[in-house]
Write an enzyme that holds these catalytic residues in place. Structure first.
Site, PDB file in Angstrom:
ATOM      1  N   ARG A   1       0.851  -1.192   0.000  1.00 40.97           N
ATOM      2  CA  ARG A   1       0.000   0.000   0.000  1.00 40.97           C
ATOM      3  C   ARG A   1       0.885   1.240   0.000  1.00 40.97           C
ATOM      4  O   ARG A   1       0.611   2.235  -0.667  1.00 40.97           O
ATOM      5  CB  ARG A   1      -0.963   0.008   1.198  1.00 40.97           C
ATOM      6  CG  ARG A   1      -1.677   1.337   1.345  1.00 40.97           C
ATOM      7  CD  ARG A   1      -2.943   1.312   2.208  1.00 40.97           C
ATOM      8  NE  ARG A   1      -2.933   0.403   3.317  1.00 40.97           N
ATOM      9  CZ  ARG A   1      -2.220   0.566   4.439  1.00 40.97           C
ATOM     10  NH1 ARG A   1      -1.464   1.630   4.606  1.00 40.97           N
ATOM     11  NH2 ARG A   1      -2.253  -0.341   5.397  1.00 40.97           N
TER      12      ARG A   1
ATOM     13  N   LYS B   1      -8.270   6.420 -19.330  1.00 42.48           N
ATOM     14  CA  LYS B   1      -8.602   6.942 -20.642  1.00 42.48           C
ATOM     15  C   LYS B   1      -7.375   6.873 -21.576  1.00 42.48           C
ATOM     16  O   LYS B   1      -6.934   5.798 -21.896  1.00 42.48           O
ATOM     17  CB  LYS B   1      -9.168   8.353 -20.497  1.00 42.48           C
ATOM     18  CG  LYS B   1     -10.196   8.495 -19.344  1.00 42.48           C
ATOM     19  CD  LYS B   1     -11.465   7.677 -19.566  1.00 42.48           C
ATOM     20  CE  LYS B   1     -12.347   7.598 -18.318  1.00 42.48           C
ATOM     21  NZ  LYS B   1     -12.674   8.858 -17.671  1.00 42.48           N
TER      22      LYS B   1
ATOM     23  N   ASP C   1      -7.455  18.921 -14.574  1.00 37.69           N
ATOM     24  CA  ASP C   1      -7.742  17.553 -14.991  1.00 37.69           C
ATOM     25  C   ASP C   1      -7.304  17.453 -16.451  1.00 37.69           C
ATOM     26  O   ASP C   1      -7.937  18.013 -17.344  1.00 37.69           O
ATOM     27  CB  ASP C   1      -9.236  17.267 -14.816  1.00 37.69           C
ATOM     28  CG  ASP C   1      -9.600  15.821 -15.152  1.00 37.69           C
ATOM     29  OD1 ASP C   1      -8.901  15.207 -15.982  1.00 37.69           O
ATOM     30  OD2 ASP C   1     -10.594  15.316 -14.603  1.00 37.69           O
TER      31      ASP C   1
ATOM     32  N   TYR D   1     -16.535  16.822 -15.545  1.00 34.72           N
ATOM     33  CA  TYR D   1     -16.830  15.391 -15.613  1.00 34.72           C
ATOM     34  C   TYR D   1     -17.909  15.093 -14.568  1.00 34.72           C
ATOM     35  O   TYR D   1     -17.831  15.571 -13.432  1.00 34.72           O
ATOM     36  CB  TYR D   1     -15.543  14.611 -15.328  1.00 34.72           C
ATOM     37  CG  TYR D   1     -15.744  13.134 -15.212  1.00 34.72           C
ATOM     38  CD1 TYR D   1     -16.028  12.368 -16.332  1.00 34.72           C
ATOM     39  CD2 TYR D   1     -15.650  12.494 -13.985  1.00 34.72           C
ATOM     40  CE1 TYR D   1     -16.218  11.004 -16.234  1.00 34.72           C
ATOM     41  CE2 TYR D   1     -15.837  11.122 -13.875  1.00 34.72           C
ATOM     42  CZ  TYR D   1     -16.125  10.384 -15.002  1.00 34.72           C
ATOM     43  OH  TYR D   1     -16.311   9.031 -14.899  1.00 34.72           O
TER      44      TYR D   1
END
Ligand SMILES: *Cc1c(COP(=O)(O)O)cnc(C)c1O
Length: 389
Positions: free
Chosen positions: A58, A208, A183, A111
């Site tokens: 982690r 994406k 973004d 978004y």
């Protein structure tokens, strides 16, 4: 977390960094590609004797480190962090930057998931937000408050492909003591590098264009400031929504071809936008590469090319727009974007359904395309048949 710029290497071009940054041959075997270290914990050489700083996956994992070094290099940033999704990256940033009572300016065509994160999650924790047309610096200035800690921008935006001037907004945000968050999912670092234009933090859905093959969900943050990076690293580990080794490896596989893919996405999308603009069934086309687009000049200034996303309004209205989506054959009807295959969708009923009734509601006759890297002639033919009703 990685610090690419302090590695002492001479600067290299984007295409070279995409293939080599963070991709040193595996020391144990010479494997040319970083292996998938599918492991949770690491043998210590005596208590606290970590090899390479790895303790628990982690906190850090070698495959994720390789991706983070690659992402930092591609965005021209000092520090990158890879997450389980774009939303996990956004959530981590939001909780790192903000405390109750703080305020954020978000774009009026954000978004859908970003809007939902602010409106339905952050608001419950006392974070205030307001919506502005970020393509208009005066509107952003008017939305600033005493406790504005961040101006959040997507450029090009989703789904209306609005363009915001990163340099102008960085100056505005900094003048108000706020950070500019960009973004960069739609552009990718090949087309646009927000940190070099004055932004403080770059957000990605690596799902994406970075991944590019519709086979992985991931997110990233890239930033320069050392103190903020330490805070993000703390929160990433404390909250735990990290990118797993296999997902990191898939995104890295994608970034190697980002430059050639973005060139083709952009070239194909330009042709599609031109065809649509001349089509009698199309009322309006949104593509920053068209000289008629209101953000064209700003886009030309801050982007290398105009990307693979095109939206358009169908002259026949909402039902006609839905029919176009359903008649397309080569364009697959589906959400998401940025993969090698072309996608088509109806934002009002699909990706942006959660924005219905809000300031972010999108036109009902809108169709959004993620133009892939297939033969452009085949793509044009498919759209023509879908539009011929
Ligand atoms: C998809 C997307 C996100 C969210 O990313 P996920 O990987 O789906 O969590 C954020 N911003 C933009 C612009 C996106 O397209």
């Amino acid at each position: 977390m990685s610090d690419q710029r302090d590695s002492g290497q001479t600067p290299q071009s984007f295409e070279t960094l995409a293939i080599h940054a963070g991709q040193t041959a595996d020391p144990a075997t010479g494997a040319v590609v970083p292996p998938i270290y599918q492991v949770s914990t690491y043998k210590q050489d005596g208590v606290g004797g970590l090899r390479g700083g790895y303790e628990y996956s982690r906190s850090a994992n070698p495959t994720r480190t390789a991706l983070e070094q690659n992402l930092a290099a591609l965005e021209g940033g000092r520090n990158a962090f890879a997450f389980a999704s774009g939303m996990a990256a956004e959530d981590c940033l939001l909780r790192t930057l903000l405390v109750p009572g703080d305020h954020v300016v978000i774009p009026n065509d954000a978004y859908g998931g970003t809007f939902r994160l602010f409106a339905r999650v952050a608001e419950r924790w006392g974070v205030e937000w307001s919506v502005a047309d970020t393509s208009d610096p005066a509107a952003v200035r008017a939305a600033l408050r005493d406790r504005t800690k961040a101006v959040w921008v997507e450029t090009p935006s989703n789904p209306l492909l609005g363009i915001s001037d990163i340099t102008a907004l960085a100056q505005l945000a900094h003048g108000a003591g706020a950070r500019l968050v960009v973004d960069n999912t739609f552009a990718s670092p090949y087309l646009q590098q927000p940190l070099a234009l004055g932004a403080d933090v770059v957000v990605h859905s690596t799902t994406k264009y970075m991944g590019g093959h519709s086979d992985v969900v991931g997110g990233a943050l890239v930033l320069d400031e050392a103190e903020l990076a330490a805070e993000v690293a703390f929160h990433q580990n404390a909250m735990g929504a990290v990118a797993g080794p296999f997902d990191s490896w898939l995104v890295m596989r994608g970034t190697k071809t980002l430059a050639v893919r973005m060139e083709r996405h952009s070239a194909n999308a330009s042709r599609v936008a031109e065809m649509l603009q001349a089509h009698p069934e199309v009322a309006q086309v949104y593509y920053p590469g068209l000289p008629s687009h209101p953000g064209h000049e700003t886009a030309a200034k801050q982007m290398r090319a105009f990307g693979g996303m095109v939206s358009f309004r169908v002259a026949g209205g909402e039902e006609a727009a839905v029919r176009v989506c359903e008649r397309a054959r080569l364009f697959t009807l589906g959400e998401s974007l940025g993969g090698v295959e072309s996608l088509i969708e109806h934002p009002a009923r699909m990706t942006h359904a959660s924005a219905a009734g809000s300031a972010l509601e999108v036109p009902a006759d809108l169709v959004r395309l993620s133009v892939g890297i297939e033969s452009v002639e085949d793509l044009l033919a498919d759209l023509r048949q879908a539009l011929s009703q």
